[in-house]
Design an enzyme around this catalytic site. Structure first.
Site, mmCIF file in Angstrom:
data_model
loop_
_atom_site.group_PDB
_atom_site.id
_atom_site.type_symbol
_atom_site.label_atom_id
_atom_site.label_comp_id
_atom_site.label_asym_id
_atom_site.label_seq_id
_atom_site.Cartn_x
_atom_site.Cartn_y
_atom_site.Cartn_z
ATOM 1 N N GLY A 172 -6.909 11.241 -1.636
ATOM 2 C CA GLY A 172 -7.992 10.822 -0.742
ATOM 3 C C GLY A 172 -8.436 11.987 0.122
ATOM 4 N N LEU A 173 -9.537 11.769 0.821
ATOM 5 C CA LEU A 173 -10.092 12.817 1.667
ATOM 6 C C LEU A 173 -9.128 13.217 2.785
ATOM 7 C CD1 LEU A 173 -13.659 11.273 2.079
ATOM 8 C CD2 LEU A 173 -13.075 13.307 0.730
ATOM 9 N N SER A 174 -9.366 14.365 3.365
ATOM 10 C CA SER A 174 -8.636 14.746 4.569
ATOM 11 C C SER A 174 -8.926 13.701 5.646
ATOM 12 C CB SER A 174 -9.121 16.123 5.025
ATOM 13 O OG SER A 174 -8.571 16.442 6.271
ATOM 14 N N GLY A 175 -7.894 13.205 6.284
ATOM 15 C CA GLY A 175 -8.076 12.192 7.329
ATOM 16 C C GLY A 175 -8.104 10.760 6.825
ATOM 17 N N GLY B 195 -5.641 9.093 5.801
ATOM 18 C CA GLY B 195 -4.410 8.394 6.172
ATOM 19 C C GLY B 195 -3.265 8.587 5.189
ATOM 20 N N LYS B 196 -3.431 9.533 4.251
ATOM 21 C CA LYS B 196 -2.436 9.726 3.194
ATOM 22 C C LYS B 196 -1.032 9.980 3.732
ATOM 23 C CE LYS B 196 -4.528 13.315 1.520
ATOM 24 N NZ LYS B 196 -5.590 13.328 2.528
ATOM 25 N N THR B 197 -0.913 10.983 4.621
ATOM 26 C CA THR B 197 0.403 11.403 5.094
ATOM 27 C C THR B 197 1.131 10.266 5.804
ATOM 28 O OG1 THR B 197 -0.386 13.664 5.357
ATOM 29 C CG2 THR B 197 1.607 13.076 6.565
ATOM 30 N N SER C 111 -5.828 16.390 -3.392
ATOM 31 C CA SER C 111 -5.971 16.506 -4.863
ATOM 32 C C SER C 111 -7.333 16.005 -5.335
ATOM 33 C CB SER C 111 -4.833 15.774 -5.579
ATOM 34 O OG SER C 111 -4.635 14.473 -5.068
#
Lengths: 239, 239
Positions: free
Chosen positions: A79-82, A84-86, A152
């Protein structure tokens, strides 16, 4: 890793024997009415059964049957930066660990610090993801459950990772760009808009959304916690 | 990974009960001389103790004590091309697996095929070894025992790998150059001498021998099998 020590088996033997002999003693006493017979039977039982129990326990330790094998998987959160992945990945990993599952979290930022000298061009990002994929798949092959959180942005490199893994689960955190950019945690969007950094997915590099992900989620709708819960709920079917 | 299923605990309960009740029945019969009392006590015992045993078993599954924790390690085998690294590492890994240890073998040749596009210049070899080190240390942190066989000619990159790992064991396969070159398995030496390939350790790149390795071994003296045995014997002190 853990090994069942002989001392542990001895302690189990003793704790069981206490419970078991108390039962036998009571039964014999009740049915014969003779406390001396009950004591004799109980006493002999202690010695004989402890020995049998110890060998019974060690014997079962050699038997694999009934130990359920759970196939490890690689959960790939893109997903995009920001988006919420991490944070989502961290909660998902924690929940897996609470279930006594050997899980590791590979995260874009921390891995960049340790995989040395990786740039941000399309080619370098692709190679980086390929290496991370190798790492993830090798962990998976060795029984470690992997939760990976990487922007990615390129389908091709995600498909490469899929090809390396036995059990690849792709999750698209499709949090809308506007939401990600509004929060702009690390000022990446503002810096990319100002031309200070390059190759940010969604700004000057296209983010290629997965065509057929296992799950599509959105933290702007569900929040971090609920999103993570949905992931863990989905993972249950692989366990 | 394995999980103790409830069905397994039930089967253990039954197998134990058979042995145990036979003992109780015999003891009561011998000491009371009454087969009906022996049968009654034995019969009730079957039911009561099966229940107690099941919960005793499940209870112990929650207790960690007495499960010996063995700290994983990374065994790093360095040496010239042809010094016997791959073969020794393979046997060492097999022996570990026979001991029910979750071990993985990372080998120079196979890893090169999967870590894509890595060259042979000093800088590229260094980066390659750094990445392999990250892979090895991440496996180690997740409970996998690693046996790595890489020429890894540069002290600096080996020290970098050491710094990443918790438990780094360095083994120098110091098989003499003449012996390696005489066998010349993949014709690397002849091709390097002919100038067809470059950057072969010992020919046009210096092999920097470890200063203080845990073990120094030599297959020209001991042979492959005996060398592997020496490694496994040494590893016992970490288990």
């Amino acid at each position: 890793m853990y090994k069942e020590t002989s001392v542990r088996s001895v302690m189990k033997t003793i704790s069981w024997r206490f419970l078991a002999t108390l039962t036998t003693f009571s039964l014999v006493w009740i049915f014969t009415g003779k406390i001396d017979t009950a004591l004799t039977v109980g006493g002999l039982e202690v010695i004989i059964k402890m020995i049998i129990y110890f060998f019974h326990e060690r014997g079962w330790n050699r038997i694999k049957w009934g130990r359920k094998h759970i196939e490890p998987f690689v959960v790939w959160i893109t997903g995009l930066s920001g988006s919420g992945k991490t944070e989502v990945a961290r909660i998902v990993t924690e929940k897996l660990r609470e279930m006594k599952i050997n899980a590791d979290h590979l995260d874009g930022e921390t891995i960049r610090d340790i995989f040395p000298r990786t740039g941000f061009s399309r080619d370098e990002v692709t190679r980086h993801i390929e290496r991370v994929g190798l790492l993830a798949s090798r962990l998976e092959k060795n029984g470690v459950f992997v939760v990976a959180s990487f922007i990615s942005p390129f389908s091709e490199s995600r498909e490469f990772v899929r090809s390396l893994c036995n059990n690849f689960i792709e999750i698209h955190l499709a949090t809308p760009m506007e939401y990600c950019e509004k929060l702009d945690h690390n000022n990446l969007y503002s810096r990319a808009r100002a031309g200070e950094i390059r190759n940010l997915a969604g700004v000057d590099v296209e983010y290629e959304a997965p065509e057929d992900p296992d799950l599509i989620l959105d933290i702007s709708r569900d929040g971090i916690e609920q999103t993570a819960r949905k992931v863990n709920f989905y993972l249950k079917k692989f366990m």
